[in-house]
Structures are given as structure tokens and as C-alpha cells.
Design a protein around this motif. Structure first.
Motif, PDB file in Angstrom:
ATOM      1  N   ALA A  90     101.468 -24.907 111.332  1.00  0.00           N
ATOM      2  CA  ALA A  90     100.118 -24.715 111.880  1.00  0.00           C
ATOM      3  C   ALA A  90      99.288 -23.877 110.915  1.00  0.00           C
ATOM      4  CB  ALA A  90     100.185 -24.036 113.243  1.00  0.00           C
ATOM      5  N   LYS A  91      98.089 -24.322 110.665  1.00  0.00           N
ATOM      6  CA  LYS A  91      97.131 -23.584 109.844  1.00  0.00           C
ATOM      7  C   LYS A  91      95.968 -23.196 110.743  1.00  0.00           C
ATOM      8  CE  LYS A  91      94.269 -23.897 105.704  1.00  0.00           C
ATOM      9  NZ  LYS A  91      93.805 -24.780 104.597  1.00  0.00           N
TER      10      LYS A  91
ATOM     11  N   SER B  12      97.949  -9.314 101.786  1.00  0.00           N
ATOM     12  CA  SER B  12      98.871 -10.371 102.177  1.00  0.00           C
ATOM     13  C   SER B  12      99.820  -9.837 103.242  1.00  0.00           C
ATOM     14  CB  SER B  12      99.662 -10.847 100.952  1.00  0.00           C
ATOM     15  OG  SER B  12     100.606 -11.831 101.307  1.00  0.00           O
ATOM     16  N   ILE B  13      99.910 -10.562 104.375  1.00  0.00           N
ATOM     17  CA  ILE B  13     100.720 -10.122 105.510  1.00  0.00           C
ATOM     18  C   ILE B  13     101.750 -11.190 105.857  1.00  0.00           C
ATOM     19  CG2 ILE B  13     100.684  -9.437 107.944  1.00  0.00           C
ATOM     20  CD1 ILE B  13      97.823  -8.525 107.545  1.00  0.00           C
ATOM     21  N   SER B  14     102.971 -10.775 106.120  1.00  0.00           N
ATOM     22  CA  SER B  14     104.009 -11.708 106.573  1.00  0.00           C
ATOM     23  C   SER B  14     104.401 -11.359 108.000  1.00  0.00           C
ATOM     24  CB  SER B  14     105.228 -11.655 105.652  1.00  0.00           C
ATOM     25  OG  SER B  14     105.789 -10.358 105.620  1.00  0.00           O
TER      26      SER B  14
ATOM     27  N   SER C  41     109.072 -24.141 122.917  1.00  0.00           N
ATOM     28  CA  SER C  41     109.531 -22.960 122.197  1.00  0.00           C
ATOM     29  C   SER C  41     110.045 -23.366 120.823  1.00  0.00           C
ATOM     30  CB  SER C  41     110.642 -22.250 122.978  1.00  0.00           C
ATOM     31  OG  SER C  41     111.766 -23.095 123.111  1.00  0.00           O
ATOM     32  N   ALA C  42     110.340 -22.359 120.005  1.00  0.00           N
ATOM     33  CA  ALA C  42     110.930 -22.579 118.693  1.00  0.00           C
ATOM     34  C   ALA C  42     112.020 -21.548 118.478  1.00  0.00           C
ATOM     35  CB  ALA C  42     109.865 -22.467 117.607  1.00  0.00           C
ATOM     36  N   ALA C  43     113.114 -21.979 117.830  1.00  0.00           N
ATOM     37  CA  ALA C  43     114.226 -21.054 117.593  1.00  0.00           C
ATOM     38  C   ALA C  43     113.810 -19.914 116.683  1.00  0.00           C
ATOM     39  CB  ALA C  43     115.407 -21.812 116.989  1.00  0.00           C
ATOM     40  N   SER C  44     112.943 -20.213 115.731  1.00  0.00           N
ATOM     41  CA  SER C  44     112.445 -19.174 114.828  1.00  0.00           C
ATOM     42  C   SER C  44     111.094 -19.580 114.272  1.00  0.00           C
ATOM     43  CB  SER C  44     113.438 -18.930 113.684  1.00  0.00           C
ATOM     44  OG  SER C  44     113.557 -20.097 112.874  1.00  0.00           O
ATOM     45  N   ALA C  45     110.388 -18.619 113.733  1.00  0.00           N
ATOM     46  CA  ALA C  45     109.076 -18.898 113.160  1.00  0.00           C
ATOM     47  C   ALA C  45     108.747 -17.850 112.103  1.00  0.00           C
ATOM     48  CB  ALA C  45     107.994 -18.900 114.245  1.00  0.00           C
ATOM     49  N   THR C  46     107.978 -18.263 111.129  1.00  0.00           N
ATOM     50  CA  THR C  46     107.476 -17.350 110.110  1.00  0.00           C
ATOM     51  C   THR C  46     105.985 -17.583 109.950  1.00  0.00           C
ATOM     52  OG1 THR C  46     108.018 -18.945 108.362  1.00  0.00           O
ATOM     53  CG2 THR C  46     109.662 -17.241 108.853  1.00  0.00           C
ATOM     54  N   GLY C  47     105.304 -16.598 109.439  1.00  0.00           N
ATOM     55  CA  GLY C  47     103.860 -16.726 109.263  1.00  0.00           C
ATOM     56  C   GLY C  47     103.374 -15.924 108.073  1.00  0.00           C
ATOM     57  N   GLU C  48     102.256 -16.348 107.536  1.00  0.00           N
ATOM     58  CA  GLU C  48     101.611 -15.628 106.447  1.00  0.00           C
ATOM     59  C   GLU C  48     100.109 -15.553 106.739  1.00  0.00           C
ATOM     60  OE1 GLU C  48     103.199 -18.756 105.515  1.00  0.00           O
ATOM     61  OE2 GLU C  48     105.109 -17.687 105.632  1.00  0.00           O
TER      62      GLU C  48
ATOM     63  N   THR D  88      84.822  -6.172 113.820  1.00  0.00           N
ATOM     64  CA  THR D  88      85.748  -7.297 113.800  1.00  0.00           C
ATOM     65  C   THR D  88      86.369  -7.461 112.421  1.00  0.00           C
ATOM     66  OG1 THR D  88      84.535  -8.471 115.525  1.00  0.00           O
ATOM     67  CG2 THR D  88      85.983  -9.780 114.138  1.00  0.00           C
ATOM     68  N   LEU D  89      87.693  -7.560 112.401  1.00  0.00           N
ATOM     69  CA  LEU D  89      88.419  -7.844 111.170  1.00  0.00           C
ATOM     70  C   LEU D  89      88.729  -9.332 111.142  1.00  0.00           C
ATOM     71  CD1 LEU D  89      89.942  -6.972 108.608  1.00  0.00           C
ATOM     72  CD2 LEU D  89      91.942  -6.547 110.049  1.00  0.00           C
ATOM     73  N   ARG D  90      88.208 -10.016 110.162  1.00  0.00           N
ATOM     74  CA  ARG D  90      88.398 -11.467 110.027  1.00  0.00           C
ATOM     75  C   ARG D  90      89.644 -11.751 109.208  1.00  0.00           C
ATOM     76  NH1 ARG D  90      86.844 -14.834 105.798  1.00  0.00           N
ATOM     77  NH2 ARG D  90      86.752 -17.058 106.322  1.00  0.00           N
ATOM     78  N   ILE D  91      90.497 -12.633 109.747  1.00  0.00           N
ATOM     79  CA  ILE D  91      91.679 -13.091 109.026  1.00  0.00           C
ATOM     80  C   ILE D  91      91.272 -14.337 108.250  1.00  0.00           C
ATOM     81  CG2 ILE D  91      94.103 -13.711 109.190  1.00  0.00           C
ATOM     82  CD1 ILE D  91      93.342 -10.931 110.340  1.00  0.00           C
ATOM     83  N   GLU D  92      91.213 -14.203 106.950  1.00  0.00           N
ATOM     84  CA  GLU D  92      90.704 -15.299 106.118  1.00  0.00           C
ATOM     85  C   GLU D  92      91.568 -16.553 106.233  1.00  0.00           C
ATOM     86  OE1 GLU D  92      89.250 -15.969 101.483  1.00  0.00           O
ATOM     87  OE2 GLU D  92      90.622 -14.358 101.963  1.00  0.00           O
ATOM     88  N   GLN D  93      92.854 -16.367 106.312  1.00  0.00           N
ATOM     89  CA  GLN D  93      93.762 -17.509 106.354  1.00  0.00           C
ATOM     90  C   GLN D  93      95.038 -17.122 107.083  1.00  0.00           C
ATOM     91  OE1 GLN D  93      95.821 -19.004 102.638  1.00  0.00           O
ATOM     92  NE2 GLN D  93      94.315 -20.638 102.871  1.00  0.00           N
TER      93      GLN D  93
END
Length: 236
Positions: free
Chosen positions: A70-71, A224-226, A107-114, A83-88
Motif C-alpha cells: 500500500a502506498k 526517514s522513518i521505519s 489481518s496480516a501475519a506481519s507488516a513493515t512500513g517506511e 500539522t505535520l505532513r507525511i510526504e510519503q
């Protein structure tokens, strides 16, 4: 020989129809998944969703999808009226389970995000009296530079204060000046005023699947946030 050729033609035709049906089905499922993520997370915009793996129909039959990406645009955090805007923001859901009626993701067993935040957006969210930019690295730790512009404290306007962007409680982005100038740190009125401009927190409580923020790094291009999560619930 002729019968074999006819059989091959039939196989090719049905194979093509199966692939076409599979792609139509996955497109419909992607749209439904995008709507589900938007409604369950209260997003302002519908995310862009991609379902990987082939064939899709056999995955549906088992009520399991290998991976859903998902994007997301338009993800914001508000604090102190700013307001803090999340660019991406992008997220990857692994071993995804469908609902019993096969109509949506459960549901999902696991997920990651950036996620990525630009310095321009970080500056805008911090108010008009400071500018936030890249501050390099010190002792292996990434830093930001906070440049104040305080009309009541003109002696500080030429200074550049080193700061840090960090994660608090797994859902909050914090900007904080590491150390104030000696002149200001000794005066409570000055210290409070400068801290009021340099130190901020923004809670990101609408991350897809309620992912937890893991790590933040200040780079030349932005923040950059993970994020990650296990046994992620994304049905709404």
C-alpha cells in the motif's frame, strides 16, 4: 497431429482466459483492499494497493495472499494546532488473511512500513520562528539543525542549535533541541521560550494496521522513518 494442434490451441485460449480473469479479479481485489484500508484507518485519500503473487485466484481460494503493498498519500499528524505532513508512506503486509466471505482483508501475519518527512514540512509544522534542516552526524547519531528566528531574543537569531528527531512510545515523532546556548539555558524565561519553538511532538495515530514506529534517521533529503508490526489487524 491435427488433434494435437487443436488441443494446444484450446489450452492456449483457456490459459489466456484464465490469466485475463485472474488479472481482472486481482484489480477488483486491489480496489476493495484500498477502500478497506482507507475506511479502517480514517484516511483522507484512498491508498494505492498492489497484490503480488500469481495466480491470484488460487490464493483467494485458500483465503491467504502472499503480500499486499500500500502506498499512502495525505497522512498527517496534528499537534499544537500545527500539522505535520507525511510526504510519503508505504506499507507491506505479509501473509494476508481474507475475511470468511472473501470480500476484504482481515489481518496480516506481519507488516513493515517506511515514511518520509521533508525538512520543509518539518519546518512548517514547527511554526514560523524556526527552520529545520540537516545537521549531519555526530558519534554515529544523525542530527538536525534548528535555526531560530525569535524577535524577542535577537541575540539567538544567528545561532544554529543542534537537535534530534526521535520516536516516542512507538507512535510519536519528537523534535527536540539537544542543548541550548549557555546564555539562554541559565535564564528560565529564555529557556522556556526557545524550547517552545524548538521542541515539538506529533502523534501518528493513523498508521495503516496500527504499525509501530521503530526507527528514525535524519538524512540530507529529509527524515526517514521505519515501522513494523505483527498480527496486524486491518479490517474495518
Amino acid at each position: 497431429m491435427r488433434a494435437l494442434r487443436v488441443l494446444l490451441v484450446i489450452v492456449v485460449i483457456f490459459g489466456g482466459l484464465f490469466v485475463a480473469a485472474d488479472r481482472v479479479a486481482v484489480n477488483i481485489a486491489e480496489d476493495k483492499a484500498a477502500d478497506k484500508i482507507r475506511s479502517s484507518q480514517g484516511l483522507d485519500r484512498t491508498p494505492e494497493v498492489s497484490i503480488t503473487g500469481f495466480p491470484f485466484l488460487t490464493q483467494v481460494a485458500s483465503r491467504r495472499l502472499d503480500r499486499v503493498d500500500a502506498k499512502i498519500d495525505g497522512l498527517n499528524a496534528t499537534a499544537e494546532g500545527r500539522t505535520l505532513r507525511i510526504e510519503q508512506m508505504s506499507a507491506q503486509f505479509h501473509d494476508v488473511k481474507l475475511t470468511s466471505d472473501y470480500t476484504s482483508i482481515e489481518s496480516a501475519a506481519s507488516a513493515t512500513g517506511e515514511a518520509r518527512i521533508s525538512y520543509a514540512d518539518l519546518t512548517a509544522a514547527s511554526g514560523k520562528n524556526v527552520k529545520v534542516s540537516y545537521g549531519g552526524e555526530k558519534n554515529g547519531k544523525s542530527q538536525v539543525k534548528i535555526s531560530p528566528n525569535l524577535p524577542n531574543l535577537p541575540m539567538l537569531n544567528a545561532l544554529e542549535i543542534t537537535g534530534t528527531v526521535s520516536i516516542v512510545n512507538g507512535d510519536t515523532v519528537q523534535l527536540r533541541a539537544d542543548k541550548l546556548p549557555d546564555l539562554c539555558s541559565r535564564l528560565s524565561a529564555c529557556r522556556d521560550q526557545v524550547r517552545g519553538e524548538t521542541d515539538h511532538r506529533w502523534k501518528l495515530n493513523r498508521l495503516p494496521g496500527s504499525l509501530k514506529l521503530d526507527k528514525v534517521v535524519s538524512t540530507r533529503d529529509g527524515i526517514s522513518i521505519s515501522a513494523s508490526g505483527t498480527d496486524v489487524k486491518i479490517s474495518g
